[in-house]
Every structure is written in C-alpha cells, then in structure tokens.
Design a protein around this motif. Sequence first.
Motif, short mmCIF file in Angstrom:
data_model
loop_
_atom_site.label_atom_id
_atom_site.label_comp_id
_atom_site.label_asym_id
_atom_site.label_seq_id
_atom_site.Cartn_x
_atom_site.Cartn_y
_atom_site.Cartn_z
N VAL A 18 -6.22 3.61 0.84
CA VAL A 18 -5.01 3.80 1.64
C VAL A 18 -3.84 4.14 0.73
CG1 VAL A 18 -3.30 2.62 3.09
CG2 VAL A 18 -5.74 2.35 3.56
N THR A 19 -3.71 3.43 -0.38
CA THR A 19 -2.63 3.71 -1.33
C THR A 19 -2.74 5.13 -1.87
OG1 THR A 19 -2.53 1.36 -1.94
CG2 THR A 19 -1.53 2.94 -3.46
N ALA A 20 -3.96 5.55 -2.21
CA ALA A 20 -4.16 6.91 -2.73
C ALA A 20 -3.83 7.95 -1.69
CB ALA A 20 -5.60 7.07 -3.21
N LEU A 21 -4.25 7.74 -0.45
CA LEU A 21 -3.95 8.68 0.63
C LEU A 21 -2.45 8.76 0.88
CD1 LEU A 21 -6.78 7.66 3.11
CD2 LEU A 21 -6.58 9.90 2.02
N ALA A 22 -1.79 7.61 0.94
CA ALA A 22 -0.36 7.58 1.22
C ALA A 22 0.45 8.27 0.13
CB ALA A 22 0.11 6.13 1.38
N SER A 23 -0.05 8.24 -1.11
CA SER A 23 0.69 8.87 -2.21
C SER A 23 0.51 10.38 -2.24
CB SER A 23 0.24 8.27 -3.55
OG SER A 23 -1.08 8.65 -3.84
N TRP A 24 -0.54 10.89 -1.55
CA TRP A 24 -0.85 12.32 -1.62
C TRP A 24 -0.43 13.06 -0.36
CZ3 TRP A 24 -1.56 15.81 -5.10
CH2 TRP A 24 -2.09 17.06 -4.74
N PHE A 25 -0.63 12.45 0.81
CA PHE A 25 -0.35 13.12 2.07
C PHE A 25 1.06 12.79 2.57
CE2 PHE A 25 -4.94 13.19 1.90
CZ PHE A 25 -5.25 14.43 2.44
N ASP A 26 1.66 13.73 3.28
CA ASP A 26 3.01 13.52 3.81
C ASP A 26 3.04 12.49 4.93
OD1 ASP A 26 4.26 15.49 2.16
OD2 ASP A 26 3.39 17.05 3.43
#
Length: 306
Positions: A18-26
């Motif tokens: 979740v942290t990785a997704l939140a840092s990459w996607f708007d």
Amino acid sequence: MAHYDPTGALGPHVRRQVTALASWFDDLVVVSTADLREESRRWLAAHARLVERGNEGYDFYSYKVGLDSADLLDYDEVAICNDTYVLLRDYADLFADMAPRPADFWGLTMSNEIKPHVQSFFVLFREQALRSTAFADFWAGMEPISARHKVIRRYEVGMSRRLMDAGLVAAGHFVPTDADLRMARLRCRAFLLRRYGMPRDREGWRRLRDNPRQGRWNPTAGLADRALDQTRLPFAKIDVFRYDPYGLDAEKLLYLCEEAMPDAFAGVRDFLAATAASYPERRGSELRAIPRWLEPIGARLRYRAP
C-alpha cells in the motif's frame, strides 16, 4: 487494490505494498471485503481512499467497485491489483522497464494456463485500453460471481481475451528465457504425473508427452524461484507458499527468500500462520507421492536458488 484478510488485519507485506502504491500513483483506492479491525481501518484510510464492501465476487468485483468510484477519463493510466503477492522491486523500476514496450495493457506476468492472458493480480491499462469500448463494456457487464473457477475463466482470462479480440496489445513484465521454458515444462509434466498418476503403457506415456497442458503452466508457481534470480520475477505469490501447487518444496523457497530478501519477507511467515485456518487445502489439488525411482529427477525440479 482489492484487499481481504480473514483476521481483519493487514499483513506487513500488504502495508508495504500500500505504501509503495500510494507513493507512485496519484490516487489509490483500496476496496476491502474484510471485517477490518479498527487499527487496520485507520491505517488504510490514512494511506488511501478506503471503500468497504461485503465479501462476494472475489477481487474482480472489488476492482469494479474501485473503478466505478473514479472518473477514469481523468487518468492516463489505471492499474488494478490485489494483496496476494510480496512485491520485490519498486514500481518505479517496473514502470521504467515497461515504458518502451508497445502494449495497451500489461501485467507482471502473462500465463498460458487455460488461454493466454495477463494475470489479474496486477494489471495496468494505458490510455488506448482505458478509452476503448471493449474495456467499458467488460466492466459494465460484470456480476459478482463467488465461484473461484468461474471468476478465473470469465473475468481473469475473459478480460484479456475481450481486450485482445478488440485489437489491444497485451504484455507481461516477466519474460521467461529458453531455460525457464524448459524447466517450466518439466515441472508441469511432473505435476501432471503427480496429479493423475503414472502411465501404465507406452500409449499413456505418449499421451503425457503430447498433453497440451504442459504448455499451460502458471509462471507464478512454475517459475516462482526466478524471484531469487536478481528478482527477474519481481514478486512472490502468497498462494505458492500456502499451497505449493506444483509440489516443488515451497517451504524451502520461503526460507531462501527470507535469507535473500529479509526486508521484503519480514512478517510473511507469521501472516501465513495467522491466516492458515481460513485457507484449507483446495479440493482436488492433492498430489501423489513421487515414485522412488523418479526421486532424483524430482529433486532437480524443486525450487532452488540460481
């Protein structure tokens, strides 16, 4: 991102994803079908737009609920994914790898199991796919099906077939080498032997040799140890450790992964233990023992480090 946890918790590997997704996607939408603990609910709400719903329809209906919560025309690219894998590389690296590849939609892997398709635990749709009639019609016609094999055929395989039949191009990040393909076919042949038993005559061996299922292996299981080869396979599926579907010693694979990538696998073994009671062995998945005279060959096919 589709989420489910029978204990209502968030495994450490899920929090990292979740942290990785939140840092990459708007914009990140997490659709959970779990009876979330209050701490899990607060954590997810702090990192994403959280949607909770009833536990029906498997991940694909969570994908639909998440997609319906946004105006997709506002985005250049949209991804769907679930919480069933341990991410081993940054999304930035994966996207950089895929940037020059001509594809309208892509996933971390493509599989020939059943029919060629992008495996649905992570799929990214580029603008050509997002704006297509085939994409809109597929999601508009979806119903919440709660039979796993029907979901796989109608929605996982069906989505790729629908888009590809409309002229859209699919791709997978993981591209197996010739050596990978040879190993995968051997492992699949051994799997067929252990599932259906030893042929009793020459004709039976011929049917085994020519069985088209040898070419319909699942890369997430058939080549799971390529995660240890400089993370060429950039993830590890939780179900491989949970079920060991090809009987290739997933316990050893987990140990090797923990040794090679301790940060990525921190907490994974505990998560498997905490949720084991909710995931009994799948009906019809039992494998026969390897005949003693074939054990040396079987040993060479088991998961191993490069």
